[in-house]
Design a protein around this motif. Structure first.
Motif, PDB file in Angstrom:
ATOM      1  N   UNK A 186      15.226  -3.304 -10.796  1.00  0.00           N
ATOM      2  CA  UNK A 186      14.982  -1.587 -11.440  1.00  0.00           C
ATOM      3  C   UNK A 186      14.407  -1.186 -10.651  1.00  0.00           C
ATOM      4  N   UNK A 187      13.111  -1.780 -11.143  1.00  0.00           N
ATOM      5  CA  UNK A 187      11.739  -0.601 -10.316  1.00  0.00           C
ATOM      6  C   UNK A 187      11.211  -1.027  -9.374  1.00  0.00           C
ATOM      7  N   UNK A 188       9.904  -1.123  -8.804  1.00  0.00           N
ATOM      8  CA  UNK A 188       9.227  -1.908  -8.314  1.00  0.00           C
ATOM      9  C   UNK A 188       7.821  -1.607  -8.570  1.00  0.00           C
ATOM     10  N   UNK A 189       7.083  -2.651  -7.880  1.00  0.00           N
ATOM     11  CA  UNK A 189       5.300  -1.662  -8.542  1.00  0.00           C
ATOM     12  C   UNK A 189       4.354  -1.401  -7.480  1.00  0.00           C
ATOM     13  N   UNK A 190       3.275  -1.064  -7.082  1.00  0.00           N
ATOM     14  CA  UNK A 190       2.842  -0.366  -6.154  1.00  0.00           C
ATOM     15  C   UNK A 190       2.019  -0.628  -7.168  1.00  0.00           C
ATOM     16  N   UNK A 191       0.161  -0.701  -6.198  1.00  0.00           N
ATOM     17  CA  UNK A 191      -0.594  -1.470  -7.019  1.00  0.00           C
ATOM     18  C   UNK A 191      -1.663  -0.774  -6.341  1.00  0.00           C
ATOM     19  N   UNK A 192      -2.958   0.082  -7.037  1.00  0.00           N
ATOM     20  CA  UNK A 192      -4.408   0.012  -5.462  1.00  0.00           C
ATOM     21  C   UNK A 192      -5.106  -0.698  -6.253  1.00  0.00           C
ATOM     22  N   UNK A 193      -5.604  -1.991  -6.153  1.00  0.00           N
ATOM     23  CA  UNK A 193      -6.663  -3.304  -5.921  1.00  0.00           C
ATOM     24  C   UNK A 193      -6.503  -3.039  -4.864  1.00  0.00           C
ATOM     25  N   UNK A 194      -8.041  -3.634  -4.574  1.00  0.00           N
ATOM     26  CA  UNK A 194      -8.171  -3.768  -3.508  1.00  0.00           C
ATOM     27  C   UNK A 194      -7.407  -4.514  -1.675  1.00  0.00           C
ATOM     28  N   UNK A 195      -7.129  -5.423  -2.599  1.00  0.00           N
ATOM     29  CA  UNK A 195      -5.593  -6.254  -1.620  1.00  0.00           C
ATOM     30  C   UNK A 195      -4.313  -5.539  -1.556  1.00  0.00           C
ATOM     31  N   UNK A 196      -3.308  -5.233  -2.503  1.00  0.00           N
ATOM     32  CA  UNK A 196      -2.058  -4.060  -2.596  1.00  0.00           C
ATOM     33  C   UNK A 196      -2.908  -3.124  -1.936  1.00  0.00           C
ATOM     34  N   UNK A 197      -3.506  -2.285  -2.551  1.00  0.00           N
ATOM     35  CA  UNK A 197      -4.082  -0.903  -1.805  1.00  0.00           C
ATOM     36  C   UNK A 197      -3.826  -1.306   0.224  1.00  0.00           C
ATOM     37  N   UNK A 198      -4.100  -2.177   0.687  1.00  0.00           N
ATOM     38  CA  UNK A 198      -4.107  -2.255   2.668  1.00  0.00           C
ATOM     39  C   UNK A 198      -3.051  -2.998   2.752  1.00  0.00           C
ATOM     40  N   UNK A 199      -2.155  -3.766   1.931  1.00  0.00           N
ATOM     41  CA  UNK A 199      -1.306  -4.073   3.106  1.00  0.00           C
ATOM     42  C   UNK A 199       0.078  -3.046   2.184  1.00  0.00           C
ATOM     43  N   UNK A 200       0.153  -2.351   1.351  1.00  0.00           N
ATOM     44  CA  UNK A 200       1.115  -1.427   1.324  1.00  0.00           C
ATOM     45  C   UNK A 200       2.428  -2.202   0.537  1.00  0.00           C
ATOM     46  N   UNK A 201       1.745  -3.643  -0.122  1.00  0.00           N
ATOM     47  CA  UNK A 201       3.267  -4.208  -0.635  1.00  0.00           C
ATOM     48  C   UNK A 201       4.337  -3.235  -1.827  1.00  0.00           C
TER      49      UNK A 201
END
Length: 115
Positions: A21-36
């Motif tokens: 239904x929806x996806x999440x994007x996160x701005x933590x140090x890991x997620x911000x770099x990998x862009x998942x």
């Protein structure tokens, strides 16, 4: 609906079922770099098509999420952890999923940097 996903080189592949239904994007140090773009589901909904040993694991910060990635091509496939209710969960990187129109899925922004 059933989906199929893999890393870039194909060494790691899996299927999963659910309604995205929806996806999440996160701005933590890991997620911000990998862009998942992450979609969460009970871990039992994810079925590996390749041996679990084909992927590597990375943990950081509190070491409670196991980030699974391909050691050959470097693609982050999914993360594994436990929900606050104690259920084993998977956070699937929807960028690895075949035949999905990512532009049509609503994106929720999460402030992981402040969490």
């Amino acid at each position: 609906m059933q989906y199929q996903a893999s890393c870039h080189c194909g060494r790691n592949a899996f299927t999963f079922e659910g309604e995205v239904g929806e996806v999440l994007t996160c701005n933590c140090s890991m997620c911000r770099r990998r862009g998942s773009l992450l979609w969460f589901t009970p871990r039992g909904n994810l079925k590996l098509l390749t041996p679990e040993g084909n992927s590597s694991t990375y943990t950081f910060n509190k070491h409670v999420i196991r980030h699974r990635f391909c050691p050959d091509c470097g693609i982050h496939l999914y993360g594994e952890g436990t929900s606050p209710q104690g259920q084993a969960m998977a956070a699937i990187n929807m960028r690895c999923v075949d035949d999905v129109d990512l532009g049509a899925i609503p994106v929720r922004h999460y402030d992981g940097r402040s969490a």
